[in-house]
Design a protein around this motif. Sequence first.
Motif, PDB file in Angstrom:
ATOM      1  N   SER A 198       7.762  19.067 -33.762  1.00 34.05           N
ATOM      2  CA  SER A 198       6.491  19.565 -34.312  1.00 34.05           C
ATOM      3  C   SER A 198       6.436  21.094 -34.288  1.00 34.05           C
ATOM      4  CB  SER A 198       5.297  18.966 -33.565  1.00 34.05           C
ATOM      5  OG  SER A 198       5.307  19.330 -32.196  1.00 34.05           O
TER       6      SER A 198
ATOM      7  N   THR B 151      -4.359  19.672 -30.645  1.00 36.41           N
ATOM      8  CA  THR B 151      -3.199  18.865 -30.240  1.00 36.41           C
ATOM      9  C   THR B 151      -2.618  19.357 -28.924  1.00 36.41           C
ATOM     10  OG1 THR B 151      -1.821  20.222 -31.709  1.00 36.41           O
ATOM     11  CG2 THR B 151      -2.543  18.099 -32.555  1.00 36.41           C
TER      12      THR B 151
ATOM     13  N   GLN C 146       6.108  23.685 -37.347  1.00 35.54           N
ATOM     14  CA  GLN C 146       5.079  24.738 -37.375  1.00 35.54           C
ATOM     15  C   GLN C 146       5.704  26.101 -37.656  1.00 35.54           C
ATOM     16  OE1 GLN C 146       3.016  24.497 -33.605  1.00 35.54           O
ATOM     17  NE2 GLN C 146       2.511  22.350 -33.930  1.00 35.54           N
TER      18      GLN C 146
ATOM     19  N   ALA D 183       4.510  13.509 -44.134  1.00 34.16           N
ATOM     20  CA  ALA D 183       4.606  14.918 -43.746  1.00 34.16           C
ATOM     21  C   ALA D 183       4.462  15.799 -44.982  1.00 34.16           C
ATOM     22  CB  ALA D 183       5.941  15.198 -43.053  1.00 34.16           C
TER      23      ALA D 183
ATOM     24  N   ARG E 178       8.998  15.245 -29.367  1.00 34.13           N
ATOM     25  CA  ARG E 178       7.919  15.520 -30.330  1.00 34.13           C
ATOM     26  C   ARG E 178       7.552  17.002 -30.339  1.00 34.13           C
ATOM     27  NH1 ARG E 178       5.245  10.988 -28.054  1.00 34.13           N
ATOM     28  NH2 ARG E 178       3.603  12.362 -27.302  1.00 34.13           N
TER      29      ARG E 178
ATOM     30  N   GLY F  89       6.446  14.933 -35.951  1.00 42.39           N
ATOM     31  CA  GLY F  89       5.981  15.110 -34.578  1.00 42.39           C
ATOM     32  C   GLY F  89       4.469  14.926 -34.455  1.00 42.39           C
ATOM     33  N   TRP F  90       3.773  14.983 -35.598  1.00 40.09           N
ATOM     34  CA  TRP F  90       2.327  14.752 -35.617  1.00 40.09           C
ATOM     35  C   TRP F  90       2.017  13.424 -36.321  1.00 40.09           C
ATOM     36  CZ3 TRP F  90      -0.540  20.011 -37.030  1.00 40.09           C
ATOM     37  CH2 TRP F  90      -0.567  20.827 -35.879  1.00 40.09           C
TER      38      TRP F  90
END
Lengths: 210, 248
Positions: free
Chosen positions: A194, A100, A198, B207, A190, B235-236
């Motif tokens: 994201s 990604t 994580q 998600a 984003r 976000g993914w």
Amino acid sequence: MNRFRRTLIVATLVLLGGCAPGPAGTGVPVAAPAPPPPGATPTGAAPAATAPSGEFNDTDVMFLQMMVTSHGQGLALVRLAPERAEREELKILAAAIDVTQESEQRTMRDWLTGWGRTTSADPDANVHAEHGGLPVLGPAQLTALSKSSGTAFETDFLNLLIGHQHSAVELARMETKSGVHPEVRELARRIDVSRTAQIDQMLGMLPKAG
Amino acid sequence: MRRTVVLAVTTVATVLSALLVAPQAAQAHGYISSPPSRQALCAQRAVSFDCGQIQWEPQSVEGPKGLRNCHANIGHFAVLNDDSRPWPATSVGQTVNFNWVLTARHATSLWEYYIGGSRIAVFDDGGRQPGATVQHTVNMGGRSGRQKLLAVWNVADTANAFYVCVDLQIGGGGGNPNPNPTPTRTNNPTTPPPTTAPPPAGGTWRAGTAYQVGSQVTYGGATYRCLQPHTAIAGWEPPNVPALWQRV
């Protein structure tokens, strides 16, 4: 005094060929791309087509340049995981971050090239330099990490990558606060969510008792 | 001001940061990730209550040196100092390894560890830049039962320090860390515990789901096929990550 300082900063940036701000260095949005750097494809050729249209400002450019550099460091880190990590969940996350972020990096480079800007920042530049902080990820850290394995590797790897992604979130929030280009701001949004997710995952992968 | 000008012509890094400081008042950053500190638990949403703002910036508990609380007197982080909250405690032995996450390696004077009013450990970096990863091994000094540990990272060249509290359940006289089961995740909107991916037949993207290569999902009315195994996160979303999902 302020004007003098700004002029000096701009002059320094031009001299060093670093992270170049807009023509006036004033933060005023600019619509037209600056002339491409020497050796770049001439304006009007293919790369221009990949640049998103619309106005952009110094923050948009700075964010993309610093994020391209940051992504390079992050990619070097996650690429240590397949060989050295043991847990499957960690390898899976590292591999997904690899593909990604490589894809994001390509997009960001295309945008910068289309705008006629250099496609990276000085690797020593980071949001903490103003008060003496060194970036956490450098060649020395990566080399040291590449010599460990197993649980020791995983613990160091996770703490490094968590810190790295916190820094990415800080950069992204700078862009969403001060950038103006809609697509760049959306990319930053984003990246913020994201990377936050994580970090959440990685904190959960750490050994509880150190 | 004069100093700023001199620095500006001296290093690119300073120039860049000078430009960056304007749009955001960046502060710097670090906290203990394991055993999980209060802010680390908040960032994972591994607590049963809403932590507020700290969950988005667990690294930012910075205040003047010399404080002895968990929130550095920052009002919107006050929850960190609220001992009436049900903070999960990590079971440990008499020797505990504390791991830090750093987003910048500031020149450091002392790393200090307190329980109650007593400083139980100190590590003197002598003004050096710490390593990229920092781990300290601290002896609990015979203490037992539930204890709130306060760790302080004193930055050498500013007036500030970072504050971190860790809740520990210290076991009997064992010499080794005694790993504890993961604290229960009770309220985790962005990444619920992974569930098994549905077979390629479909389902809506969600998600927290672990997807395999070939898994198919629908998102925003379109169908996507997974290209790379991963656990889905905000976000993914499939249209946003062509490296993970291909539109069918």
